[in-house]
Enzyme design. Structure first.
Site, mmCIF file in Angstrom:
data_model
loop_
_atom_site.group_PDB
_atom_site.id
_atom_site.type_symbol
_atom_site.label_atom_id
_atom_site.label_comp_id
_atom_site.label_asym_id
_atom_site.label_seq_id
_atom_site.Cartn_x
_atom_site.Cartn_y
_atom_site.Cartn_z
ATOM 1 N N ARG A 58 0.794 -1.345 -0.108
ATOM 2 C CA ARG A 58 -0.158 -0.028 -0.161
ATOM 3 C C ARG A 58 0.953 1.188 0.114
ATOM 4 O O ARG A 58 0.641 2.372 -0.717
ATOM 5 C CB ARG A 58 -0.808 0.091 1.238
ATOM 6 C CG ARG A 58 -1.802 1.263 1.449
ATOM 7 C CD ARG A 58 -3.008 1.293 1.932
ATOM 8 N NE ARG A 58 -3.063 0.480 3.519
ATOM 9 C CZ ARG A 58 -2.416 0.768 4.383
ATOM 10 N NH1 ARG A 58 -1.593 2.029 4.674
ATOM 11 N NH2 ARG A 58 -2.257 -0.004 5.547
ATOM 12 N N TYR A 110 -16.136 15.495 -17.684
ATOM 13 C CA TYR A 110 -16.194 14.164 -17.798
ATOM 14 C C TYR A 110 -17.233 13.745 -16.776
ATOM 15 O O TYR A 110 -17.441 14.133 -15.535
ATOM 16 C CB TYR A 110 -14.954 13.378 -17.160
ATOM 17 C CG TYR A 110 -15.069 11.958 -17.376
ATOM 18 C CD1 TYR A 110 -15.305 11.118 -18.231
ATOM 19 C CD2 TYR A 110 -15.096 11.086 -15.855
ATOM 20 C CE1 TYR A 110 -15.376 9.864 -18.171
ATOM 21 C CE2 TYR A 110 -15.145 9.878 -15.831
ATOM 22 C CZ TYR A 110 -15.352 9.115 -16.970
ATOM 23 O OH TYR A 110 -15.510 7.677 -16.879
ATOM 24 N N ASP A 184 -7.217 18.046 -16.157
ATOM 25 C CA ASP A 184 -7.420 16.336 -16.631
ATOM 26 C C ASP A 184 -6.981 16.578 -17.985
ATOM 27 O O ASP A 184 -7.619 17.016 -18.867
ATOM 28 C CB ASP A 184 -8.921 16.141 -16.383
ATOM 29 C CG ASP A 184 -9.313 14.816 -16.824
ATOM 30 O OD1 ASP A 184 -8.506 14.226 -17.535
ATOM 31 O OD2 ASP A 184 -10.291 14.342 -16.485
ATOM 32 N N LYS A 209 -7.230 4.970 -20.490
ATOM 33 C CA LYS A 209 -7.406 5.723 -21.978
ATOM 34 C C LYS A 209 -6.173 5.332 -22.783
ATOM 35 O O LYS A 209 -5.657 4.292 -22.886
ATOM 36 C CB LYS A 209 -7.808 7.238 -22.109
ATOM 37 C CG LYS A 209 -9.020 7.109 -20.967
ATOM 38 C CD LYS A 209 -10.264 6.568 -21.139
ATOM 39 C CE LYS A 209 -11.344 6.695 -19.977
ATOM 40 N NZ LYS A 209 -11.849 7.808 -19.520
HETATM 41 C C1 LIG Z 1 -12.105 8.292 -18.323
HETATM 42 C C2 LIG Z 1 -12.109 9.499 -17.711
HETATM 43 C C3 LIG Z 1 -11.838 9.773 -16.369
HETATM 44 C C4 LIG Z 1 -12.164 8.698 -15.287
HETATM 45 O O1 LIG Z 1 -11.072 7.809 -15.557
HETATM 46 P P1 LIG Z 1 -11.430 6.398 -15.059
HETATM 47 O O2 LIG Z 1 -10.092 5.585 -15.161
HETATM 48 O O3 LIG Z 1 -12.431 5.796 -15.892
HETATM 49 O O4 LIG Z 1 -11.632 6.458 -13.785
HETATM 50 C C5 LIG Z 1 -11.817 11.157 -15.965
HETATM 51 N N1 LIG Z 1 -11.568 12.176 -16.940
HETATM 52 C C6 LIG Z 1 -11.864 11.803 -18.341
HETATM 53 C C7 LIG Z 1 -11.527 13.069 -19.258
HETATM 54 C C8 LIG Z 1 -11.819 10.397 -18.891
HETATM 55 O O5 LIG Z 1 -12.047 10.389 -19.979
#
Ligand SMILES: *Cc1c(COP(=O)(O)O)cnc(C)c1O
Length: 396
Positions: A58, A110, A184, A209
């Protein structure tokens, strides 16, 4: 700062991004080419009084350290932290907030981020302002002593809105140096944009992604230049236990190695798909098209257009038929994967947003989102064309 070579612990030459993405120095005792997975929860100490580098996964694990160091070079960060999902990365950031704090965020966020911010404002005494960040003044007008976090996404998804990250960051830092600016960067990945370079405090991404690239794992990453901020984020991760598991660290590292070439190919395909749709009269949103209202702004900050675009057919029923009619395009949420995906955000990824709020934020209910992969682009366009024709959205 020159990157630290993990093998020699010496600063070494900074290579071009594409090279940094694949180059790794062996770190284990057998000089393995692919870093091994330290699939262990605990580490034995040499004696009752001597602590080793690791004790409990952890708190830290060599597979995670290896991934984080590699990402730090790619993201030009002092420190990167790998966690269990993109939302987990956002959750870690949110734990720096306290009651009374204010957050300024976009209005085309998102869906999951929107849900978490709604939760914070309902339960944690945090005020969240959602503004159209395409107009920098909207953000600046809301700044005050109470602003603790300015949260930006560019381009947004699925409306592909662009905001001026360098300018907004500069103004926030001049007026309220204690307010954090977080970006982000999931839509751009380190290939497309490096917000840390323009003074942003925290860059986070859903590694589910582009970074992972194969939809075989969930992960999130946080990158910072300030070591002090890195310690604060690490404190949360160690306290809550959301550090990325060893196997997933390894899997992400594998995916990461082909990031540059995957991203470039997907983007090349996306550009052609966007042009195909625009040429046939559809309203297309993609930063690679000159028709995008913020085309110039985007290219002052970014090196890429990415591989996510959206378009409208003019009818919800027609859009539903297009989505169902596509064979090659998988009907799925998410993006950044090697294979192409098609979705209707209002019915899928953004379904958690109240329909009234969706309307207020001008999210068209017939919007189709395309997340372009690395297939042969003629196959992708043929398949899309067939689906459009059979839905009567396009004449043969
Ligand atoms: C998918 C996504 C998230 C969240 O990510 P997860 O890995 O699904 O928790 C946050 N911001 C954007 C722009 C995303 O496309």
């Amino acid at each position: 700062m020159a990157p630290l070579d993990t093998e020699t612990k010496e600063h070494r030459k900074q290579y071009k991004l594409e090279t940094e993405i694949v180059y790794t120095a062996p770190t284990d005792q057998y000089r393995s080419s692919s870093t091994p997975i330290y699939q262990t929860a605990t580490f034995k100490q040499a004696s009752g009084t001597e602590m080793g580098e690791y004790d409990y996964t952890r708190s830290g694990n060599p597979s995670r350290t290896d991934l984080e160091n590699h990402l730090a070079r790619i993201m030009r960060a002092t420190r990167v932290l790998a966690v269990t999902s993109g939302m987990s990365a956002m959750d870690v950031i949110s734990r720096l907030l306290k009651p009374g704090d204010e957050v300024i965020a976009g209005d085309d966020l998102y869906g999951g981020t929107n849900r978490l911010l709604t939760f914070l404002s309902a339960n944690w005494g945090i005020t969240v302002y959602h503004v159209d960040t395409t107009i920098a003044a909207n953000v600046i007008d809301k700044l005050s002593e109470n602003t603790a976090l300015v949260l930006l996404e560019s381009p947004t998804n699925p409306l592909i809105k662009i905001c001026d990250i360098p300018y907004i960051t500069k103004v926030v830092k001049e007026k309220y140096p204690n307010a954090l600016v977080a970006v982000d960067n999931t839509m751009m990945s380190p290939i497309g944009m490096n917000p840390l370079d323009v003074g942003v405090d925290i860059v986070y991404e859903s590694a589910t992604k582009f970074l992972g690239g194969h939809h075989s794992l969930m992960a999130g990453v946080l990158a910072v230049k300030s070591a002090e901020l890195g310690d604060k984020l690490y404190f949360v991760i160690n306290s809550t236990g959301c550090g990325l598991a060893p196997f997933d660290c390894w899997l992400l590292h594998q995916g990461l190695k082909t990031l540059a070439i995957r991203f470039e190919r997907a983007q090349e395909n996306a550009q052609k798909v966007a042009e195909f749709l625009e040429d046939r009269g559809f309203k297309v949103r993609y930063p690679g098209l000159k028709s995008h209202p913020q085309y110039n702004l985007h290219w002052t900050m970014a090196r890429a257009a990415g591989s996510v675009l959206s378009f409208e057919t003019g009818s919800v029923e027609m859009s539903e038929q297009v989505v169902s009619g596509a064979r090659l395009w998988g009907i799925s949420v998410s993006f950044g994967c090697v294979n192409s995906l098609i979705s209707m955000p209002c019915k899928m990824s953004h379904a958690s947003i109240d329909p009234k709020v969706r309307a207020e934020r001008a999210l068209p209910e017939d919007l189709i989102r395309l997340c372009v992969g690395i297939e042969d682009v003629t196959d992708l366009i043929d398949d899309l064309k067939t689906a459009l024709v059979s839905a009567n959205a396009l004449k043969e």
